[in-house]
Design a protein around this motif. Structure first.
Motif, short mmCIF file in Angstrom:
data_model
loop_
_atom_site.label_atom_id
_atom_site.label_comp_id
_atom_site.label_asym_id
_atom_site.label_seq_id
_atom_site.Cartn_x
_atom_site.Cartn_y
_atom_site.Cartn_z
N LEU A 249 48.24 27.93 43.64
CA LEU A 249 48.75 28.58 42.44
C LEU A 249 48.40 30.06 42.48
N HIS A 250 49.35 30.89 42.11
CA HIS A 250 49.15 32.34 42.02
C HIS A 250 49.48 32.75 40.59
N ILE A 251 48.46 33.26 39.88
CA ILE A 251 48.62 33.59 38.47
C ILE A 251 48.57 35.10 38.28
N ASP A 252 49.64 35.65 37.72
CA ASP A 252 49.66 37.07 37.34
C ASP A 252 49.21 37.13 35.88
N LEU A 253 47.99 37.62 35.67
CA LEU A 253 47.43 37.66 34.32
C LEU A 253 48.05 38.75 33.46
N LYS A 254 48.70 39.73 34.10
CA LYS A 254 49.31 40.84 33.37
C LYS A 254 50.74 41.08 33.87
N ARG A 297 35.16 37.46 41.83
CA ARG A 297 36.19 37.45 42.88
C ARG A 297 36.48 38.85 43.40
N ALA A 298 36.35 39.83 42.51
CA ALA A 298 36.63 41.21 42.91
C ALA A 298 35.41 41.87 43.57
N GLY A 299 34.29 41.14 43.58
CA GLY A 299 33.08 41.69 44.19
C GLY A 299 32.42 42.75 43.33
N VAL A 300 32.56 42.60 42.01
CA VAL A 300 32.01 43.59 41.08
C VAL A 300 30.91 42.94 40.25
N SER A 301 29.75 43.54 40.22
CA SER A 301 28.64 43.02 39.42
C SER A 301 28.90 43.30 37.94
N ASP A 308 30.28 53.97 36.90
CA ASP A 308 29.82 53.88 38.29
C ASP A 308 30.79 53.10 39.18
N LEU A 309 31.86 52.58 38.59
CA LEU A 309 32.80 51.74 39.35
C LEU A 309 33.55 52.59 40.38
N ARG A 310 33.54 52.13 41.62
CA ARG A 310 34.24 52.85 42.67
C ARG A 310 35.73 52.51 42.65
N ARG A 311 36.53 53.40 43.25
CA ARG A 311 37.98 53.21 43.25
C ARG A 311 38.37 51.89 43.91
N GLU A 312 37.72 51.55 45.04
CA GLU A 312 38.09 50.31 45.73
C GLU A 312 37.71 49.07 44.91
N GLN A 313 36.67 49.20 44.06
CA GLN A 313 36.31 48.08 43.19
C GLN A 313 37.35 47.93 42.08
N ARG A 314 37.82 49.05 41.56
CA ARG A 314 38.88 48.99 40.54
C ARG A 314 40.14 48.37 41.13
N ARG A 315 40.41 48.75 42.38
CA ARG A 315 41.58 48.18 43.07
C ARG A 315 41.43 46.66 43.24
N ALA A 316 40.22 46.21 43.57
CA ALA A 316 39.96 44.78 43.74
C ALA A 316 40.15 44.04 42.41
N LEU A 318 42.16 44.98 39.99
CA LEU A 318 43.61 44.98 39.75
C LEU A 318 44.28 43.86 40.54
N GLU A 319 43.94 43.77 41.81
CA GLU A 319 44.58 42.75 42.67
C GLU A 319 44.23 41.34 42.21
N THR A 320 43.01 41.16 41.73
CA THR A 320 42.61 39.84 41.25
C THR A 320 43.39 39.47 39.98
N MET A 321 43.59 40.45 39.11
CA MET A 321 44.33 40.18 37.87
C MET A 321 45.81 39.91 38.14
N LYS A 322 46.36 40.58 39.13
CA LYS A 322 47.78 40.41 39.44
C LYS A 322 48.04 39.19 40.31
N ASN A 323 46.97 38.68 40.95
CA ASN A 323 47.16 37.54 41.84
C ASN A 323 45.90 36.69 41.85
N PHE A 324 45.67 36.01 40.73
CA PHE A 324 44.52 35.13 40.59
C PHE A 324 44.90 33.79 41.24
N THR A 325 44.33 33.50 42.39
CA THR A 325 44.74 32.32 43.15
C THR A 325 43.85 31.12 42.83
N LEU A 326 44.46 29.95 42.95
CA LEU A 326 43.75 28.72 42.67
C LEU A 326 44.27 27.62 43.59
#
Length: 406
Positions: A249-254, A297-301, A308-316, A318-326
């Protein structure tokens, strides 16, 4: 009940054998107790909502379409209303009103109602001559028998799969049964962690092992202790056959936000909540119970400050929200399914009359056949249409059968 009424209106003498104490027990649980009678749509949309063997049903649904169903119940005094998705319900929101209408029409038409369970068909020289029952093991003679036992889902309502055994007795092939419109199990512990969480306005895509999208739709879904359920998941299950394939399953939360707009929203939220940790900073975007799962899942504490959030963490994120897999491991047991897929092979049944092509004097109607549809009133419409056609044809053909016997 529909088959009995239809046959009786043609002048046939009808005996309805019902193992339950009351008729129509399964109708009580349809539409969450409100009874989703049918779907007020055109025939083309009805056919598009039947993923398997829709062509077989074309004749029956042409003769007894959703409007015919509505006219039938309104003529019996049940006021109806059409809601979102063209779903039709009694104005009273009471399934009991539909059951009562059928019950009293059975009585008006002189149908004999007997509480008993059929145990077998009596077949002689390629024709059904009657049935055996628990109360009458010696047999009850009949010019015609209609098997309308339902499938194997919700057995407490009487759907215990008896019809499949009767079909096999008559030499019919029964396509292996499985649940359709059924919740799905997942081995992912996040489902239990989010148990009870209902997601609205999300997009669900189902991919098979080759990556092909077999289902995609917007709607609502629910996390449970065993996996997922809800309208989107139930509809998706009708497209999934775990005996032949595996699925993710691939869930787009937004779904309303493309990646650019969602990234801008993340930047804005994290700027406004710069001094908050991520457990709070994500509060405007995600349900509370989902925040730890998405962050992990995004590797963010969750203790990370928004500034303090880095750009690549924000990207992770985003990708998790647009493609939450199950990952899903399979459906819940068929007993928990809304309808049963599989059943009497339709190639062995006349689509115009629902009569057996193998044995004279035998018909099938409803879920016992290898037909099923999506949620929204379509499965009940199949029951009404096939029951109506089977009853009419059985009444007419039983007269011919009697004439031949004389």
């Amino acid at each position: 009940m529909m088959a009995a009424i239809s046959a009786a209106r043609q002048g046939a003498q009808v005996l309805l054998l019902e193992p339950n104490e009351k008729v129509g027990r399964k109708l009580y649980i349809t539409g969450k107790g409100r009874c989703n009678v049918t779907n007020h749509c055109a025939l083309e949309e009805m056919m598009a909502s039947i993923p398997r063997n829709g062509k077989f049903l074309y004749s029956a649904l042409s003769r007894f379409d959703p409007q015919a169903t509505m006219d039938f119940f309104q003529a019996l005094g049940v006021e109806l209303k059409v809601e979102r998705g063209n779903r039709v319900f009694p104005v009273s929101d009471r399934a009991a009103d539909i059951i009562d209408a059928l019950f009293f029409e059975l009585r008006r038409q002189g149908v004999e109602l007997r509480r008993d369970r059929v145990t077998g068909l009596q077949v002689r020289e390629g024709a059904v001559m009657g049935v055996t029952t628990r109360a009458c093991p010696q047999g009850i003679p009949a010019a015609w028998v209609i098997v309308a036992t339902g499938g194997a889902s919700y057995p407490r309502t009487g759907s215990t799969g008896d019809g499949y055994d009767l079909a096999r007795q008559a030499g019919h092939e029964v396509v292996p049964i499985r649940g359709s419109l059924v919740p799905l199990e997942s081995p992912d512990p996040c489902c239990g962690q989010m148990q009870g969480l209902a997601l609205r306005n999300v997009e669900l895509r189902v991919r098979n092992r080759k990556g092909k999208v077999v289902y995609q739709e917007l709607g609502e879904m629910l996390f449970t202790h065993f996996g997922v359920s809800g309208p989107l998941v139930l509809s998706a299950s009708a497209h999934m056959n775990f005996q032949r394939d595996s699925y993710t399953l691939h869930i787009d939360l937004k779904p309303a936000l493309d990646e650019g707009k969602l990234d801008a929203r993340l930047v804005r939220d994290f700027t406004d909540r710069a001094n908050q940790n991520m457990g709070n900073a994500l509060g405007g975007l995600l349900p509370q119970s989902m925040i730890p799962v998405v962050a992990r899942r995004a590797g963010v504490s969750l203790d990370t400050k928004a500034h303090d959030l880095r750009r690549e963490q924000r990207r992770a994120l985003l990708e998790t929200m647009k493609n939450f897999t199950l990952e899903v491991s399979g459906p819940r047991p068929v007993e928990e399914a809304i309808v049963t897929a599989g059943g009497v092979k339709v190639g062995e049944v006349d689509p115009k009359t629902m009569a057996s092509k193998k044995v004279r004097g035998l018909s099938f109607a409803g879920e016992v056949l290898d037909v099923d549809a999506y949620t929204g009133g379509f499965n009940l419409q199949i029951a009404w249409a096939t029951g109506w056609v089977a009853g009419q044809a059985a009444a007419e053909q039983s007269e011919e059968k009697d004439g031949e016997a004389e």
